[in-house]
Design a protein around this motif. Structure first.
Motif, PDB file in Angstrom:
ATOM      1  N   SER A 279       0.804  -1.215   0.000  1.00 25.71           N
ATOM      2  CA  SER A 279       0.000   0.000   0.000  1.00 25.71           C
ATOM      3  C   SER A 279       0.840   1.268   0.000  1.00 25.71           C
ATOM      4  O   SER A 279       0.371   2.316  -0.438  1.00 25.71           O
ATOM      5  CB  SER A 279      -0.918  -0.005   1.227  1.00 25.71           C
ATOM      6  N   ASP A 280       2.079   1.166   0.487  1.00 26.98           N
ATOM      7  CA  ASP A 280       2.944   2.351   0.514  1.00 26.98           C
ATOM      8  C   ASP A 280       4.408   1.968   0.390  1.00 26.98           C
ATOM      9  O   ASP A 280       5.017   2.161  -0.658  1.00 26.98           O
ATOM     10  CB  ASP A 280       2.711   3.161   1.786  1.00 26.98           C
ATOM     11  N   VAL A 281       4.997   1.416   1.452  1.00 27.38           N
ATOM     12  CA  VAL A 281       6.458   1.337   1.500  1.00 27.38           C
ATOM     13  C   VAL A 281       7.066   0.458   0.407  1.00 27.38           C
ATOM     14  O   VAL A 281       8.131   0.773  -0.122  1.00 27.38           O
ATOM     15  CB  VAL A 281       6.956   0.898   2.894  1.00 27.38           C
ATOM     16  N   LEU A 282       6.397  -0.638   0.051  1.00 26.95           N
ATOM     17  CA  LEU A 282       6.913  -1.451  -1.051  1.00 26.95           C
ATOM     18  C   LEU A 282       6.754  -0.704  -2.375  1.00 26.95           C
ATOM     19  O   LEU A 282       7.698  -0.630  -3.177  1.00 26.95           O
ATOM     20  CB  LEU A 282       6.196  -2.795  -1.113  1.00 26.95           C
ATOM     21  N   GLY A 283       5.571  -0.143  -2.608  1.00 26.86           N
ATOM     22  CA  GLY A 283       5.366   0.617  -3.839  1.00 26.86           C
ATOM     23  C   GLY A 283       6.280   1.819  -3.934  1.00 26.86           C
ATOM     24  O   GLY A 283       6.750   2.181  -5.024  1.00 26.86           O
ATOM     25  N   THR A 284       6.568   2.449  -2.794  1.00 31.06           N
ATOM     26  CA  THR A 284       7.459   3.607  -2.796  1.00 31.06           C
ATOM     27  C   THR A 284       8.896   3.181  -3.066  1.00 31.06           C
ATOM     28  O   THR A 284       9.608   3.820  -3.851  1.00 31.06           O
ATOM     29  CB  THR A 284       7.342   4.357  -1.454  1.00 31.06           C
ATOM     30  N   GLY A 285       9.342   2.112  -2.433  1.00 32.99           N
ATOM     31  CA  GLY A 285      10.682   1.601  -2.710  1.00 32.99           C
ATOM     32  C   GLY A 285      10.826   1.155  -4.152  1.00 32.99           C
ATOM     33  O   GLY A 285      11.873   1.359  -4.783  1.00 32.99           O
ATOM     34  N   TRP A 286       9.756   0.577  -4.697  1.00 37.09           N
ATOM     35  CA  TRP A 286       9.780   0.113  -6.097  1.00 37.09           C
ATOM     36  C   TRP A 286       9.871   1.306  -7.046  1.00 37.09           C
ATOM     37  O   TRP A 286      10.633   1.281  -8.017  1.00 37.09           O
ATOM     38  CB  TRP A 286       8.532  -0.712  -6.384  1.00 37.09           C
ATOM     39  N   PHE A 287       9.103   2.348  -6.746  1.00 35.16           N
ATOM     40  CA  PHE A 287       9.175   3.552  -7.581  1.00 35.16           C
ATOM     41  C   PHE A 287      10.567   4.168  -7.512  1.00 35.16           C
ATOM     42  O   PHE A 287      11.104   4.627  -8.528  1.00 35.16           O
ATOM     43  CB  PHE A 287       8.130   4.567  -7.129  1.00 35.16           C
ATOM     44  N   ALA A 288      11.160   4.196  -6.315  1.00 36.96           N
ATOM     45  CA  ALA A 288      12.507   4.755  -6.178  1.00 36.96           C
ATOM     46  C   ALA A 288      13.491   4.003  -7.061  1.00 36.96           C
ATOM     47  O   ALA A 288      14.325   4.608  -7.743  1.00 36.96           O
ATOM     48  CB  ALA A 288      12.952   4.711  -4.718  1.00 36.96           C
ATOM     49  N   ALA A 289      13.403   2.681  -7.044  1.00 35.52           N
ATOM     50  CA  ALA A 289      14.309   1.874  -7.873  1.00 35.52           C
ATOM     51  C   ALA A 289      14.024   2.092  -9.356  1.00 35.52           C
ATOM     52  O   ALA A 289      14.953   2.182 -10.176  1.00 35.52           O
ATOM     53  CB  ALA A 289      14.162   0.399  -7.509  1.00 35.52           C
ATOM     54  N   SER A 290      12.748   2.189  -9.711  1.00 31.84           N
ATOM     55  CA  SER A 290      12.383   2.444 -11.109  1.00 31.84           C
ATOM     56  C   SER A 290      12.868   3.813 -11.553  1.00 31.84           C
ATOM     57  O   SER A 290      13.442   3.965 -12.649  1.00 31.84           O
ATOM     58  CB  SER A 290      10.859   2.345 -11.266  1.00 31.84           C
ATOM     59  N   ALA A 291      12.667   4.833 -10.712  1.00 35.33           N
ATOM     60  CA  ALA A 291      13.109   6.187 -11.046  1.00 35.33           C
ATOM     61  C   ALA A 291      14.621   6.268 -11.165  1.00 35.33           C
ATOM     62  O   ALA A 291      15.154   7.082 -11.939  1.00 35.33           O
ATOM     63  CB  ALA A 291      12.613   7.171  -9.986  1.00 35.33           C
ATOM     64  N   ALA A 292      15.319   5.424 -10.408  1.00 34.68           N
ATOM     65  CA  ALA A 292      16.783   5.393 -10.459  1.00 34.68           C
ATOM     66  C   ALA A 292      17.303   4.524 -11.595  1.00 34.68           C
ATOM     67  O   ALA A 292      18.521   4.306 -11.698  1.00 34.68           O
ATOM     68  CB  ALA A 292      17.342   4.898  -9.121  1.00 34.68           C
ATOM     69  N   GLU A 293      16.387   4.036 -12.444  1.00 32.28           N
ATOM     70  CA  GLU A 293      16.768   3.237 -13.621  1.00 32.28           C
ATOM     71  C   GLU A 293      17.584   2.006 -13.227  1.00 32.28           C
ATOM     72  O   GLU A 293      18.557   1.629 -13.897  1.00 32.28           O
ATOM     73  CB  GLU A 293      17.552   4.096 -14.626  1.00 32.28           C
ATOM     74  N   VAL A 294      17.180   1.370 -12.125  1.00 30.69           N
ATOM     75  CA  VAL A 294      17.863   0.145 -11.692  1.00 30.69           C
ATOM     76  C   VAL A 294      17.613  -0.949 -12.717  1.00 30.69           C
ATOM     77  O   VAL A 294      16.498  -1.085 -13.246  1.00 30.69           O
ATOM     78  CB  VAL A 294      17.352  -0.283 -10.306  1.00 30.69           C
TER      79      VAL A 294
END
Length: 340
Positions: free
Chosen positions: A147-162
């Protein structure tokens, strides 16, 4: 119903609140199966973010739909659902581009307050995602994390082009940072450097996929990341705190041409223009569009391919929410799950 109310810095009380009702034909009412305390809840709890108390608390939620408005078409009573901390219609041009947290009709669920027994969720069709059936109890923590922390961590990794072959530095060892580690692993990162001084969090970071741990902070932490990467810096950095120090640590740990995904709620961050100019890094982030990732994350959890619920290291009844806040504020807990 019972719900957590912030009356002032350090003063959270669980009190009687009016039961929510359908206010718009696009609303749903859900009975919470689990909710939790977020690291971002600590900002107002510490008096750093000032809102006019008393204020309902909580923006993470999973539960069973009890009622829906006349215009809700895809969400039905009896379904188990998960939603984001921003309600969105999921149909506007911004949503279709994958940025549901900035939907033209976005509503912050934090204003509803989901640390409670019941919650009214606006824009139910666009916000809520139903699971195939009511889940087993042991899946609740992981589904709640989505609902938040996993989706937020996932977005961070996606935004960082991991991606495959890349080295990632993760600044912040709270729930979001730790799940940024998990996301980086799932997205194929070759090397994941977790920056943490806390042994229990270091251990969980390694369980989620960290290959290295850096205990130094600030310039010393940057120097250690450079040392681990042949003097170049990481290809990607995840910033999951929201302070000046954490943002600069992430930027300085990233090599020229690299990417920084920042999701820590910004507090007094001011970027030095000349240093940023010569850093030649990409910056992308903000409030995570969790709704973009929910179907994929639910599928991974449902099929038990990931277990993000491990970030919950303390579970309490809703009535003990004040102790949950104290435990997180004092760093005795990474993240506290509350059972209504």
């Amino acid at each position: 119903m019972r719900g957590a109310i912030l009356h002032g810095p350090g003063d959270v009380r669980v009190e009687d609140r009016p039961d929510p009702v359908l206010e718009q034909p696009t609303d749903a009412i859900i009975r919470l199966s689990a909710t939790c305390v977020c690291g971002s809840d600590l900002w107002p709890y510490r008096g750093i973010d000032r809102s006019g108390p008393p204020a309902p608390m909580g923006h993470e939620y999973v539960g069973i739909v009890e009622a829906v408005g006349d215009q809700v078409e895809t969400i039905k009573p009896g379904q188990f659902v998960i939603g984001s901390f921003f309600a969105s219609d999921n149909t506007c041009e911004i949503c279709r581009a994958g940025y549901q947290s900035r939907c033209v009709r976005a509503e912050p669920v934090g204003a509803v307050g989901t640390q409670a027994e019941l919650a009214r969720i606006p824009l139910a069709d666009g916000t809520l995602v139903a699971t195939p059936e009511v889940p087993a109890d042991d899946l609740l923590p992981s589904l709640l994390a989505a609902s938040d922390v996993l989706g937020t961590g996932w977005f961070a990794a996606s935004a960082a082009e991991v991606g495959p072959g890349k080295t990632v530095a993760v600044v912040g060892d709270g729930a979001v940072g730790l799940l940024g580690v998990l996301a980086a692993k799932q997205l194929g990162a070759e090397r994941i450097i977790a920056m943490s001084r806390h042994e229990s969090r270091q251990q969980l970071a390694r369980e989620f996929g960290a290959t290295d741990v850096v205990v130094e902070r600030g310039d010393d932490g940057v120097a250690r990341v450079k040392e681990l990467t042949g003097g170049l810096g990481a290809h990607s950095a995840i910033e999951a705190v929201g302070t000046q120090e954490s943002m600069m640590q992430a930027i300085r740990s990233t090599r020229p041409g690299g990417h920084v995904g920042y999701v820590g709620v910004s507090h007094d961050v001011a970027l030095p223009g000349e240093e940023l100019f010569f850093a030649e890094v990409h910056l992308h982030g903000g409030p995570a569009p969790v709704r973009r990732f929910l179907p994929e994350l639910i599928d991974l959890i449902w099929n038990r391919r990931i277990d993000p619920g491990k970030v919950f290291d303390l579970e309490l009844p809703l009535e003990d929410a004040a102790e949950g806040y104290r435990a997180m504020d004092e760093r005795r807990a990474i993240k506290v799950l509350l059972r209504p």
